[in-house]
Each structure stands twice: as C-alpha cells, then as structure tokens.
Design a protein around this motif. Structure first.
Motif, PDB file in Angstrom:
ATOM      1  N   ALA A   8      64.158  96.514 114.204  1.00  0.00           N
ATOM      2  CA  ALA A   8      64.114  97.208 112.917  1.00  0.00           C
ATOM      3  C   ALA A   8      65.390  96.935 112.117  1.00  0.00           C
ATOM      4  O   ALA A   8      65.336  96.661 110.912  1.00  0.00           O
ATOM      5  CB  ALA A   8      63.910  98.710 113.130  1.00  0.00           C
ATOM      6  N   ILE A   9      66.521  96.956 112.786  1.00  0.00           N
ATOM      7  CA  ILE A   9      67.803  96.674 112.131  1.00  0.00           C
ATOM      8  C   ILE A   9      67.852  95.218 111.678  1.00  0.00           C
ATOM      9  O   ILE A   9      68.259  94.916 110.552  1.00  0.00           O
ATOM     10  CB  ILE A   9      68.976  97.011 113.080  1.00  0.00           C
ATOM     11  N   HIS A  59      65.753  94.574 108.611  1.00  0.00           N
ATOM     12  CA  HIS A  59      66.423  95.109 107.420  1.00  0.00           C
ATOM     13  C   HIS A  59      67.564  94.197 106.978  1.00  0.00           C
ATOM     14  O   HIS A  59      67.724  93.906 105.789  1.00  0.00           O
ATOM     15  CB  HIS A  59      66.929  96.525 107.686  1.00  0.00           C
ATOM     16  N   GLU A  60      68.358  93.731 107.927  1.00  0.00           N
ATOM     17  CA  GLU A  60      69.501  92.870 107.587  1.00  0.00           C
ATOM     18  C   GLU A  60      69.061  91.504 107.055  1.00  0.00           C
ATOM     19  O   GLU A  60      69.618  90.996 106.099  1.00  0.00           O
ATOM     20  CB  GLU A  60      70.397  92.679 108.816  1.00  0.00           C
ATOM     21  N   VAL A  96      64.098  94.686 104.288  1.00  0.00           N
ATOM     22  CA  VAL A  96      62.998  95.660 104.316  1.00  0.00           C
ATOM     23  C   VAL A  96      63.245  96.644 105.448  1.00  0.00           C
ATOM     24  O   VAL A  96      63.468  96.238 106.591  1.00  0.00           O
ATOM     25  CB  VAL A  96      61.636  94.951 104.521  1.00  0.00           C
ATOM     26  N   LYS A  97      63.210  97.929 105.126  1.00  0.00           N
ATOM     27  CA  LYS A  97      63.347  98.955 106.155  1.00  0.00           C
ATOM     28  C   LYS A  97      62.008  99.165 106.828  1.00  0.00           C
ATOM     29  O   LYS A  97      60.980  99.313 106.164  1.00  0.00           O
ATOM     30  CB  LYS A  97      63.831 100.268 105.553  1.00  0.00           C
ATOM     31  N   VAL A  98      62.022  99.172 108.150  1.00  0.00           N
ATOM     32  CA  VAL A  98      60.823  99.444 108.938  1.00  0.00           C
ATOM     33  C   VAL A  98      61.149 100.543 109.934  1.00  0.00           C
ATOM     34  O   VAL A  98      62.298 100.723 110.314  1.00  0.00           O
ATOM     35  CB  VAL A  98      60.317  98.184 109.678  1.00  0.00           C
ATOM     36  N   ASP A  99      60.132 101.280 110.341  1.00  0.00           N
ATOM     37  CA  ASP A  99      60.377 102.299 111.353  1.00  0.00           C
ATOM     38  C   ASP A  99      59.841 101.823 112.701  1.00  0.00           C
ATOM     39  O   ASP A  99      59.021 100.912 112.785  1.00  0.00           O
ATOM     40  CB  ASP A  99      59.808 103.659 110.945  1.00  0.00           C
ATOM     41  N   GLU A 100      60.322 102.457 113.732  1.00  0.00           N
ATOM     42  CA  GLU A 100      59.991 102.027 115.083  1.00  0.00           C
ATOM     43  C   GLU A 100      58.504 102.153 115.393  1.00  0.00           C
ATOM     44  O   GLU A 100      57.951 101.334 116.114  1.00  0.00           O
ATOM     45  CB  GLU A 100      60.821 102.819 116.109  1.00  0.00           C
ATOM     46  N   ARG A 105      55.966  94.317 101.327  1.00  0.00           N
ATOM     47  CA  ARG A 105      57.060  95.165 100.827  1.00  0.00           C
ATOM     48  C   ARG A 105      58.163  94.354 100.170  1.00  0.00           C
ATOM     49  O   ARG A 105      58.812  94.828  99.252  1.00  0.00           O
ATOM     50  CB  ARG A 105      57.602  96.057 101.931  1.00  0.00           C
ATOM     51  N   ARG A 106      58.370  93.138 100.619  1.00  0.00           N
ATOM     52  CA  ARG A 106      59.376  92.276  99.984  1.00  0.00           C
ATOM     53  C   ARG A 106      58.961  91.911  98.575  1.00  0.00           C
ATOM     54  O   ARG A 106      59.792  91.811  97.688  1.00  0.00           O
ATOM     55  CB  ARG A 106      59.580  90.991 100.782  1.00  0.00           C
ATOM     56  N   ARG A 112      59.493  94.605  95.595  1.00  0.00           N
ATOM     57  CA  ARG A 112      60.834  94.887  95.072  1.00  0.00           C
ATOM     58  C   ARG A 112      61.071  94.183  93.760  1.00  0.00           C
ATOM     59  O   ARG A 112      60.601  93.226  93.377  1.00  0.00           O
ATOM     60  CB  ARG A 112      61.915  94.492  96.049  1.00  0.00           C
TER      61      ARG A 112
END
Length: 83
Positions: free
Chosen positions: A48-49, A52-53, A57-61, A79-80, A83
């Motif tokens: 997930a990290i 994002h890096e 894109v932020k994702v949840d577990e 999602r990209r 934006r």
C-alpha cells in the motif's frame, strides 16, 4: 482510461511484486489473487505504501486482500486518471 494506462499500472505493480517483495515471476499473473501474492500483513502494508509512493494513489489494505492483480491494477489506474 486507456488499456495501455491500465497495462502500465499492471506492469509497475508486477515489477514491485517481483523486485521489492521477491514474489517469483511465474506466480505474478493477472488472475492471481493479491492475498496469495502478499503472504503476510506486513507485505500488504508495504505494498500500500509502495503504490502510494510510486503511483501516487492511496489504497487500503482490504482492497489488496480482495482483488486479483488485474482488478487491483485496474482500480489503481482508474484512480490515477481521475486526478
């Protein structure tokens, strides 16, 4: 979203799985469940990290545990483009 954009995200995530998480390349297939590729909770958090890096894109577990590699890549790609 174009197919090439989704394929690009799939390529990036596949590369992360192989390079960063040392998943054997023959196991990294579009229809492989993410929970099978990321075998413990620490790997899930680290992915997930990394997403994002690298992709912004932020994702949840939970998302990582419920999707196949292709479904996850498609979700991230969508999602990209929003934006």
């Amino acid at each position: 979203m174009t197919t090439s954009a989704q394929e690009s995200v799939l390529d990036v995530i596949s590369e992360l799985l192989i390079e960063k998480f040392e998943v054997p390349s023959d196991e990294v297939r579009a229809n492989a469940p993410m929970h099978g590729l990321l075998t413990d909770s620490l790997m899930v958090v680290e992915m997930a990290i990394a997403v994002h890096e690298v992709l912004g894109v932020k994702v949840d577990e939970e998302e990582l545990g419920e999707a196949t590699l292709a479904e996850f890549a498609g979700s991230v790609a969508a999602r990209r483009t929003e934006r």
